[in-house]
Motif scaffolding. Structure first.
Motif, PDB file in Angstrom:
ATOM      1  N   ARG A  14      43.379  44.060  49.989  1.00  0.00           N
ATOM      2  CA  ARG A  14      43.427  42.656  50.384  1.00  0.00           C
ATOM      3  C   ARG A  14      43.627  42.814  51.717  1.00  0.00           C
ATOM      4  O   ARG A  14      43.692  42.910  52.870  1.00  0.00           O
ATOM      5  CB  ARG A  14      44.984  42.432  49.259  1.00  0.00           C
ATOM      6  CG  ARG A  14      45.767  43.432  48.712  1.00  0.00           C
ATOM      7  CD  ARG A  14      44.900  43.022  47.405  1.00  0.00           C
ATOM      8  NE  ARG A  14      45.155  41.541  46.686  1.00  0.00           N
ATOM      9  CZ  ARG A  14      45.250  40.910  45.726  1.00  0.00           C
ATOM     10  NH1 ARG A  14      44.295  41.180  44.967  1.00  0.00           N
ATOM     11  NH2 ARG A  14      45.747  39.898  45.810  1.00  0.00           N
ATOM     12  N   ASP A  40      41.344  39.231  46.721  1.00  0.00           N
ATOM     13  CA  ASP A  40      40.340  40.991  46.962  1.00  0.00           C
ATOM     14  C   ASP A  40      39.860  40.718  47.538  1.00  0.00           C
ATOM     15  O   ASP A  40      39.284  41.912  47.317  1.00  0.00           O
ATOM     16  CB  ASP A  40      40.039  40.845  45.447  1.00  0.00           C
ATOM     17  CG  ASP A  40      41.308  40.555  44.175  1.00  0.00           C
ATOM     18  OD1 ASP A  40      42.786  41.543  44.878  1.00  0.00           O
ATOM     19  OD2 ASP A  40      40.897  40.263  42.881  1.00  0.00           O
ATOM     20  N   ARG A  41      38.652  39.461  47.785  1.00  0.00           N
ATOM     21  CA  ARG A  41      37.567  39.655  48.081  1.00  0.00           C
ATOM     22  C   ARG A  41      37.596  39.184  50.333  1.00  0.00           C
ATOM     23  O   ARG A  41      37.986  37.948  49.814  1.00  0.00           O
ATOM     24  CB  ARG A  41      36.490  39.444  47.712  1.00  0.00           C
ATOM     25  CG  ARG A  41      36.497  40.272  47.156  1.00  0.00           C
ATOM     26  CD  ARG A  41      35.177  38.929  45.950  1.00  0.00           C
ATOM     27  NE  ARG A  41      33.858  39.420  46.115  1.00  0.00           N
ATOM     28  CZ  ARG A  41      33.234  38.708  46.563  1.00  0.00           C
ATOM     29  NH1 ARG A  41      33.342  37.136  45.950  1.00  0.00           N
ATOM     30  NH2 ARG A  41      32.087  38.553  47.093  1.00  0.00           N
TER      31      ARG A  41
END
Length: 90
Positions: A14, A40-41
């Motif tokens: 994360r 998430d990215r």
């Protein structure tokens, strides 16, 4: 009858976006960090961090006796993973 119960530990990546602010006034110094979100990215966290830094950078001119420095985030995929990320004292 057979029941199998299995526990596993799995890595989860994360990206946490933080904002650190330090104020120095003569010999007095104070600062703190706040978590602004978890993503998430890496790209998402990076682009939001850049937008927030740009907003802070445009946030008006400092007073005559005040200086303001805004450090934009480094992209997590472009940092040296052997050293780790920059840590701020707080």
């Amino acid at each position: 009858m057979h029941t199998l119960i299995e526990y596993r530990v799995r890595p989860v990546t994360r990206y946490v976006l933080t904002r650190f602010e330090q104020v120095t006034d003569g010999d007095d110094e104070s600062g703190g960090s706040v978590c602004l979100g978890e993503f998430d990215r890496a790209d998402t966290a990076f682009h939001i961090g850049c937008a927030l830094a740009r907003d802070d950078d445009r946030g008006g001119s400092p007073a005559a006796d005040e200086t303001k420095e805004v450090k934009f985030p480094d992209h997590p995929d472009h940092t040296d993973k052997t050293v780790g990320y920059e840590l701020h004292p707080f």
